[in-house]
Design a protein around this motif. Structure first.
Motif, PDB file in Angstrom:
ATOM      1  N   LYS A 125      56.932   7.729  14.487  1.00 42.28           N
ATOM      2  CA  LYS A 125      56.146   7.030  13.474  1.00 42.28           C
ATOM      3  C   LYS A 125      55.144   6.116  14.183  1.00 42.28           C
ATOM      4  N   PRO A 126      54.026   5.783  13.515  1.00 44.83           N
ATOM      5  CA  PRO A 126      53.076   4.854  14.138  1.00 44.83           C
ATOM      6  C   PRO A 126      53.779   3.577  14.611  1.00 44.83           C
ATOM      7  N   THR A 127      53.535   3.238  15.873  1.00 49.27           N
ATOM      8  CA  THR A 127      54.239   2.127  16.528  1.00 49.27           C
ATOM      9  C   THR A 127      53.239   1.071  16.970  1.00 49.27           C
ATOM     10  N   ILE A 128      53.561  -0.190  16.676  1.00 48.21           N
ATOM     11  CA  ILE A 128      52.642  -1.298  16.930  1.00 48.21           C
ATOM     12  C   ILE A 128      53.281  -2.287  17.896  1.00 48.21           C
ATOM     13  N   ILE A 129      52.555  -2.633  18.950  1.00 49.17           N
ATOM     14  CA  ILE A 129      52.994  -3.644  19.910  1.00 49.17           C
ATOM     15  C   ILE A 129      52.500  -5.005  19.431  1.00 49.17           C
ATOM     16  N   GLU A 130      53.438  -5.930  19.177  1.00 45.88           N
ATOM     17  CA  GLU A 130      53.096  -7.281  18.732  1.00 45.88           C
ATOM     18  C   GLU A 130      53.227  -8.261  19.904  1.00 45.88           C
ATOM     19  N   TRP A 131      52.224  -9.102  20.066  1.00 49.66           N
ATOM     20  CA  TRP A 131      52.279 -10.152  21.102  1.00 49.66           C
ATOM     21  C   TRP A 131      51.419 -11.305  20.612  1.00 49.66           C
ATOM     22  N   ASP A 132      52.046 -12.430  20.259  1.00 49.70           N
ATOM     23  CA  ASP A 132      51.339 -13.550  19.636  1.00 49.70           C
ATOM     24  C   ASP A 132      51.118 -14.731  20.571  1.00 49.70           C
ATOM     25  N   ASN A 133      52.081 -14.992  21.446  1.00 50.05           N
ATOM     26  CA  ASN A 133      52.056 -16.192  22.283  1.00 50.05           C
ATOM     27  C   ASN A 133      51.993 -15.801  23.751  1.00 50.05           C
ATOM     28  N   ASP A 134      51.381 -16.686  24.557  1.00 44.68           N
ATOM     29  CA  ASP A 134      51.214 -16.382  25.983  1.00 44.68           C
ATOM     30  C   ASP A 134      50.639 -14.979  26.153  1.00 44.68           C
ATOM     31  N   LEU A 135      49.508 -14.758  25.521  1.00 44.81           N
ATOM     32  CA  LEU A 135      48.904 -13.431  25.486  1.00 44.81           C
ATOM     33  C   LEU A 135      48.614 -12.899  26.887  1.00 44.81           C
ATOM     34  N   PRO A 136      48.990 -11.657  27.147  1.00 41.12           N
ATOM     35  CA  PRO A 136      48.650 -11.029  28.425  1.00 41.12           C
ATOM     36  C   PRO A 136      47.255 -10.413  28.339  1.00 41.12           C
ATOM     37  N   PRO A 137      46.746  -9.901  29.438  1.00 41.57           N
ATOM     38  CA  PRO A 137      45.478  -9.161  29.371  1.00 41.57           C
ATOM     39  C   PRO A 137      45.618  -7.944  28.455  1.00 41.57           C
ATOM     40  N   LEU A 138      44.524  -7.531  27.877  1.00 40.03           N
ATOM     41  CA  LEU A 138      44.530  -6.352  27.011  1.00 40.03           C
ATOM     42  C   LEU A 138      45.105  -5.143  27.747  1.00 40.03           C
ATOM     43  N   ALA A 139      44.833  -5.042  29.032  1.00 40.74           N
ATOM     44  CA  ALA A 139      45.325  -3.895  29.805  1.00 40.74           C
ATOM     45  C   ALA A 139      46.845  -3.807  29.779  1.00 40.74           C
ATOM     46  N   GLU A 140      47.542  -4.951  29.802  1.00 33.75           N
ATOM     47  CA  GLU A 140      49.003  -4.921  29.757  1.00 33.75           C
ATOM     48  C   GLU A 140      49.493  -4.422  28.402  1.00 33.75           C
ATOM     49  N   LEU A 141      48.829  -4.845  27.342  1.00 34.69           N
ATOM     50  CA  LEU A 141      49.195  -4.341  26.022  1.00 34.69           C
ATOM     51  C   LEU A 141      49.008  -2.831  25.946  1.00 34.69           C
ATOM     52  N   LEU A 142      47.893  -2.351  26.488  1.00 32.95           N
ATOM     53  CA  LEU A 142      47.616  -0.922  26.448  1.00 32.95           C
ATOM     54  C   LEU A 142      48.620  -0.140  27.293  1.00 32.95           C
ATOM     55  N   SER A 143      49.112  -0.752  28.370  1.00 31.84           N
ATOM     56  CA  SER A 143      50.153  -0.115  29.173  1.00 31.84           C
ATOM     57  C   SER A 143      51.448   0.014  28.378  1.00 31.84           C
ATOM     58  N   THR A 144      51.777  -1.017  27.582  1.00 32.33           N
ATOM     59  CA  THR A 144      52.959  -0.954  26.724  1.00 32.33           C
ATOM     60  C   THR A 144      52.792   0.110  25.646  1.00 32.33           C
ATOM     61  N   VAL A 145      51.580   0.204  25.100  1.00 34.26           N
ATOM     62  CA  VAL A 145      51.279   1.263  24.137  1.00 34.26           C
ATOM     63  C   VAL A 145      51.541   2.636  24.753  1.00 34.26           C
ATOM     64  N   ALA A 146      51.088   2.813  25.973  1.00 32.80           N
ATOM     65  CA  ALA A 146      51.271   4.108  26.641  1.00 32.80           C
ATOM     66  C   ALA A 146      52.746   4.422  26.843  1.00 32.80           C
ATOM     67  N   ARG A 147      53.549   3.417  27.135  1.00 30.08           N
ATOM     68  CA  ARG A 147      54.989   3.652  27.308  1.00 30.08           C
ATOM     69  C   ARG A 147      55.617   4.107  25.992  1.00 30.08           C
ATOM     70  N   ALA A 148      55.262   3.444  24.893  1.00 25.55           N
ATOM     71  CA  ALA A 148      55.785   3.862  23.592  1.00 25.55           C
ATOM     72  C   ALA A 148      55.326   5.279  23.266  1.00 25.55           C
TER      73      ALA A 148
END
Length: 281
Positions: free
Chosen positions: A247-270
């Motif tokens: 199902k569509p999966t969303i990575i949430e990160w609200d505090n102590d934001l990392p670089p966008l690249a780290e979020l995209l890496s987590t997206v790739a893992r999912a």
């Protein structure tokens, strides 16, 4: 990526919940994302520089809206003015779906800036059904409700969270935004069997997943959205994929934001975890 879709979004797809700090970089780099989540409550005025940026994002990516103010678990009906503003935002951004939480976020018409747990009782179901239907009447797109992180249980609880979601889905068709981190946090805090809890959720109701990080504050785990997804949550996500499908999966990160690249890496893992199940609706 699977051709199957959930709410107009490819089922086996992962993305991010967009934060204002990443808007300019997201628009400049245009990463290959199948959709994005937007926090509706940040943009209810529908004006200003950041809103114009969000509109540009919505021109490039399908949008799902996520909000915190419907308070469907309250004793009183959801505030019509609030829901109407969410509906207007959904139309303006051409959103695919709107999600909120199965919780209380307003008491005596005052917003409490938190997601408070409700009682899991048969007697509460008619009121919840009524409130859900009231919200659905306003929205131009499907409504999803999310399971919250819990730090206490009521002595009066008599059914499980999964059973409650199942009955609400049966009576209203409301979808489930299944937050894997929240389930893990709840199971730890209430000393419950997380696999048993997972298996009690209705399979047909799950429409999206959330993944996020928690913080250890012994004896509790706290849903902070301020750290990477933890190993046990990744393991629970893999089990959820087997039970409910991709199902569509969303990575949430609200505090102590990392670089966008780290979020995209987590997206790739999912995304990688979903691929073996890409044909499972």
């Amino acid at each position: 990526m699977s051709g199957q879709k959930v709410g107009g979004i490819p089922a086996a797809s992962a993305s991010i919940s967009v934060r204002e700090a990443h808007l300019l970089e997201l628009l400049a780099s245009e990463p290959s994302l199948p959709f994005v989540e937007v926090l509706a409550d940040n943009f209810l005025a529908m004006r200003g520089r950041h809103y114009q940026l969000i509109r540009q994002v919505a021109e490039r990516y399908p949008v799902v809206l996520h909000c915190v103010g419907m308070s469907v678990g309250s004793m009183h009906a959801p505030a019509a003015g609030y829901v109407q503003r969410i509906a207007a935002l959904a139309r303006d951004l051409n959103a695919c779906a709107v999600s909120d939480h199965l919780s209380v976020s307003a008491v005596a018409d005052e917003f409490v800036h938190d997601l408070l747990p409700i009682q899991y009782r048969e007697a509460c179901i008619p009121r919840l059904v009524k409130h859900i239907r009231q919200v659905q009447e306003y929205l131009p797109v499907p409504l999803l409700l999310e399971n919250i992180s819990r730090y206490l249980a009521y002595r009066s609880d008599e059914i499980s969270e999964g059973q409650l979601f199942g009955e609400l889905h049966r009576q209203t068709g409301v979808g489930l935004l299944f937050d894997v981190n929240n389930l893990y946090v709840t199971a730890h805090n209430l000393q419950c069997d997380v696999r048993q809890m997972l298996n009690e959720y209705p399979i047909d109701a799950v429409q999206q997943y959330h993944l996020a990080g928690y913080q250890e504050r012994p004896p509790l785990l706290v849903d902070t959205h301020g750290s990477p997804v933890s190993p046990p949550v990744w393991e629970l996500y893999a089990l959820a994929l087997v039970r409910f499908g991709a199902k569509p999966t969303i990575i949430e990160w609200d505090n102590d934001l990392p670089p966008l690249a780290e979020l995209l890496s987590t997206v790739a893992r999912a995304q990688r975890l979903m691929m073996p199940l890409a044909g499972v609706a």
